[in-house]
Every structure is written in structure tokens, then in C-alpha cells.
Design a protein around this motif. Structure first.
Motif, PDB file in Angstrom:
ATOM      1  N   ARG A  24      54.212 -13.608   1.784  1.00  0.00           N
ATOM      2  CA  ARG A  24      54.731 -12.450   2.509  1.00  0.00           C
ATOM      3  C   ARG A  24      55.427 -11.506   1.543  1.00  0.00           C
ATOM      4  O   ARG A  24      56.212 -11.941   0.701  1.00  0.00           O
ATOM      5  CB  ARG A  24      55.718 -12.893   3.596  1.00  0.00           C
ATOM      6  N   ASP A  53      57.922  -8.375   1.717  1.00  0.00           N
ATOM      7  CA  ASP A  53      58.802  -7.571   2.557  1.00  0.00           C
ATOM      8  C   ASP A  53      59.051  -6.242   1.860  1.00  0.00           C
ATOM      9  O   ASP A  53      59.644  -6.209   0.771  1.00  0.00           O
ATOM     10  CB  ASP A  53      60.121  -8.300   2.786  1.00  0.00           C
ATOM     11  N   GLN A  95      61.202  -4.094   2.248  1.00  0.00           N
ATOM     12  CA  GLN A  95      62.627  -3.855   1.987  1.00  0.00           C
ATOM     13  C   GLN A  95      63.076  -4.456   0.656  1.00  0.00           C
ATOM     14  O   GLN A  95      64.086  -4.039   0.090  1.00  0.00           O
ATOM     15  CB  GLN A  95      63.471  -4.428   3.123  1.00  0.00           C
ATOM     16  N   ASP A  96      62.334  -5.448   0.170  1.00  0.00           N
ATOM     17  CA  ASP A  96      62.691  -6.094  -1.094  1.00  0.00           C
ATOM     18  C   ASP A  96      61.845  -5.604  -2.261  1.00  0.00           C
ATOM     19  O   ASP A  96      61.997  -6.102  -3.381  1.00  0.00           O
ATOM     20  CB  ASP A  96      62.530  -7.611  -0.972  1.00  0.00           C
ATOM     21  N   GLN A 123      60.311   1.051  -0.861  1.00  0.00           N
ATOM     22  CA  GLN A 123      59.975   0.617   0.498  1.00  0.00           C
ATOM     23  C   GLN A 123      58.907   1.520   1.097  1.00  0.00           C
ATOM     24  O   GLN A 123      57.943   1.034   1.719  1.00  0.00           O
ATOM     25  CB  GLN A 123      61.221   0.630   1.379  1.00  0.00           C
ATOM     26  N   ASN A 160      55.118   0.215   2.193  1.00  0.00           N
ATOM     27  CA  ASN A 160      54.623   0.422   3.559  1.00  0.00           C
ATOM     28  C   ASN A 160      53.351   1.260   3.567  1.00  0.00           C
ATOM     29  O   ASN A 160      52.392   0.957   4.289  1.00  0.00           O
ATOM     30  CB  ASN A 160      55.704   1.103   4.407  1.00  0.00           C
TER      31      ASN A 160
END
Length: 386
Positions: free
Chosen positions: A197, A199, A201-202, A225, A229
């Protein structure tokens, strides 16, 4: 050689494979032009005669073929799934279907445990264990093109046919040495869904910066970020959105308008307008708006470590001695950075847990605490209690 291009044939092969104690697996994929790997071929083989017997190619690019029979086999805990350097293969299956093959056996990890060296390649194991050679001419071909050439098919099948011999030899060595549990511990990471995974945000934590300003890092965080995305939702490589050097430049210049973006030296032309430009400007604005008490802080924990170089050097000597004694790759036990952290007093390390603790960690702690010393016994380095 047999190529499976329909679901019923795949189900038949997987049902037969499920009658055996293991199946070898490999994939061919492309990732140069996409965020997620594009699965182009799956190779499978189960125990049988040498050569291509009991081995198949599965063509996932065929429109109506479902891989569900394969995923059912992956879920069958009575069949060991054997890969070499499994990380990228497993990510494909997890992203595609949320499936992680279990139980799992990675021959690269097993080879390191059995003393074949650090991150030993498949070709080396084929040569040393299967006593064969590989034709590498098809390694960097476009696996999405059809039809596959005979050379491509032979190359792909060799990745699972020789793997049978390698697995059986390594499995026997592990059983003899009592180290099967060691490999099982290593498989825990590969079996953890969190491994695959990402993320958004990280994402900023992977960007290397030389500036520790909280405001600067806040903009880096927002830009990274957005990039992650956008790359995920459009299935394009993150560098096709903008590269790290451009991200750092944007965090420094803090553009407010498209005209500001046009002055960038490093930003791709297509990123200076449209959705990417809007995303960049929104991210910069968000980074500038982060309250002062919520600004990200750089990880300075390693900077604060007071590494004792003498202890670090002794740990390196101990590690080599233990690795040689046990016939295990040094890097599998501990990294150079682990040793520095240990020499500075750090204790939350994999090298001090599980099988690594038994092989190296216990004596490493004793060495750090002055409870043992190192001595030379003939050609070997040994520990001596104090």
C-alpha cells in the motif's frame, strides 16, 4: 509449450497443480508507462519431469480470460507458492485482486539464508543448483506485444521450470539446517498487505531534501501528495507528473499563478497548464496555509545519534564472523546503518529480534555493553566473556 488463453483451461491446470505440494510462479510485466504494473504474462509449473512438462504460460491480456482460478490456487494453504524475488510479483496480484499467495516461499530469501550471497540472482541459482544456463536475450523485450516469439516463451518458462529444482534443493537445505522458521519470519513482511500500500499522505517522506524548514516541508508534503494521487488516478508514473527536482524547485519558489509556473526551469511543459498546474497551485496554497504548530518536522533522530565508531567497527567484525560461521548473507542479518544505530544505543532493530537475535543480536548487545570481547582463534574471530 502450452499457452493458456481461456478460463476453463486455467481452471483445469490449477486444479491439477492443487494436487501437488508446491507450484512455482513468475510474471512478466511492464511499468515504464504506467503507475501500476501491467501484467503481461504469468508462468506456472508444478512438480514433474525436467523441462517444460507440467509448465504453462498464462496470457492475461486475452479479453475474456479470468485469473480467478489462479487466485483460488493462491488462497489454497495446502500448496506452497514459490517465487524468486517475489516483491513486485506479489504487488501485482495484491493490486489486481487483493490476493497475497499463501503459504509463500521466496527462493532469493532462502538462498541468502543458505549462504548463497546477498540478494542472489535467479541466473546464479540456475547455474549453481540446476546446473543449467539461461538465454537472456528476451529479458528486456516488450511483453505486451503479441504473438510472443518462441525465444520469449522459452525464456519465460525457464523462470519456473528451473525454479522447481532450486526450491527443492533450498527447501531440503533449510530442513537439514533447521532454518525453515528463519525464512518463514522473512515471509511475514511479504505477506503483510501494508507492504504493497502506498499512502499519498506519506509520499513526501521519500523526497530527499536539504532544507529542514517546516514551511518548505509542508509545501513538499502537499505537492508530493497531489502528485501521488494524480499518478494513481491516471495510472501514469509519478515522474510523468513532475520529477523530484521540479518538486523541490516548486517548494522553493512557491508559485501562485500559471505565469509563475511558466518560469520554472525543471517543470515539464505539459505540467504548466491544465489539471496538473491547478493541482500544483492548490498544493502550494495548502502548504502555505498550514498553521505553524502543525508544520511537519524533519526526522532528526539519526542526526542526534552519537555513534561510537570503535563499537561500530567491532560490530562489523562480529557481524562478518557470525555470518561466516552460520553461512548466512551479512545483509540479511543487519545493514551498516543498523550497526551504527546499535553503536549509538538504538535497540529497536530487526537485527535484535527473532532468528537474527539468536544468530547475532545477543552477542552484539553483550559487545555493546562490554560483557564480551573479540578475540582471534586461529583463522576465526570469536567472542570471549569478560
Amino acid at each position: 509449450m502450452k499457452t493458456i488463453s481461456n478460463t476453463s483451461d486455467l481452471a483445469e491446470f490449477c486444479a491439477e497443480a492443487a494436487r501437488h505440494d508446491y507450484v512455482t510462479v513468475d510474471t512478466e510485466f511492464l511499468r515504464e508507462r504506467t503507475y501500476y504494473s501491467k501484467l503481461c504474462l504469468v508462468q506456472l509449473a508444478y512438480r514433474g519431469a525436467k523441462g517444460e512438462e507440467h509448465a504453462v504460460l498464462v496470457d492475461p491480456l486475452v479479453k475474456d480470460l479470468s485469473l480467478e482460478p489462479l487466485y483460488d490456487l493462491f488462497r489454497d494453504e495446502g500448496v506452497v507458492k514459490v517465487f524468486h524475488a517475489a516483491r513486485q510479483d506479489l504487488e501485482i496480484f495484491y493490486v489486481d485482486a487483493g490476493v497475497i499467495p499463501t503459504p509463500l516461499f521466496d527462493t532469493q530469501v532462502a538462498a541468502m539464508v543458505c549462504g548463497y550471497g546477498d540478494q542472489v540472482g535467479y541466473e546464479t541459482l540456475v547455474r549453481k543448483i540446476a546446473k543449467a544456463s539461461l538465454d537472456k536475450s528476451s529479458r528486456f523485450t516488450d511483453w505486451s506485444r503479441r504473438p510472443l516469439t518462441d525465444a520469449q516463451s522459452s525464456y519465460a518458462l525457464a523462470d519456473v521450470t528451473h525454479l522447481r529444482d532450486i526450491y527443492e534443493v533450498l527447501s531440503a537445505e533449510l530442513a537439514k539446517s533447521g532454518r525453515k522458521k528463519w525464512v518463514s519470519e522473512e515471509m511475514d513482511v511479504l505477506n503483510d498487505p501494508a507492504t504493497y500500500r502506498i499512502d499519498p499522505q506519506d509520499a513526501w517522506l521519500r523526497v530527499k531534501t536539504r532544507t529542514n524548514s517546516g514551511r518548505f516541508l509542508a509545501i513538499v508534503r502537499e505537492l508530493a501528495q497531489f502528485r501521488e494521487n494524480h499518478a494513481q488516478s491516471n495510472n501514469v508514473p509519478r515522474n510523468r507528473v513532475f520529477k523530484d527536482d521540479a518538486l523541490i524547485e516548486l517548494a522553493s519558489t512557491k508559485p501562485q499563478t500559471e505565469k509563475d509556473l511558466s518560469r520554472s526551469r525543471l517543470l515539464l511543459r505539459e505540467a504548466r497548464k491544465g489539471a496538473i498546474a491547478d493541482g500544483i497551485l492548490t498544493a502550494v496554497k495548502a502548504g502555505l496555509a498550514v498553521p505553524g504548530d502543525e508544520l511537519p518536522k524533519p526526522d532528526r533522530s539519526r542526526e542526534k545519534l552519537q555513534v561510537n565508531p570503535a563499537i561500530a567497527d567491532m560490530l562489523r567484525v562480529l557481524l562478518k564472523a557470525k555470518a561466516d560461521q552460520e553461512g548466512v548473507a551479512q545483509k540479511l542479518i543487519a545493514s551498516a546503518q543498523d550497526l551504527d544505530v546499535m553503536a549509538a544505543g538504538g535497540r529497536d532493530l530487526a537485527a535484535l529480534k527473532g532468528w537474527r537475535k539468536e544468530v547475532f543480536g545477543k552477542d552484539a548487545l553483550k559487545l555493546c555493553e562490554g560483557r564480551v570481547a573479540l578475540a582471534v582463534d586461529g583463522a576465526k574471530v570469536v567472542t570471549v566473556s569478560r
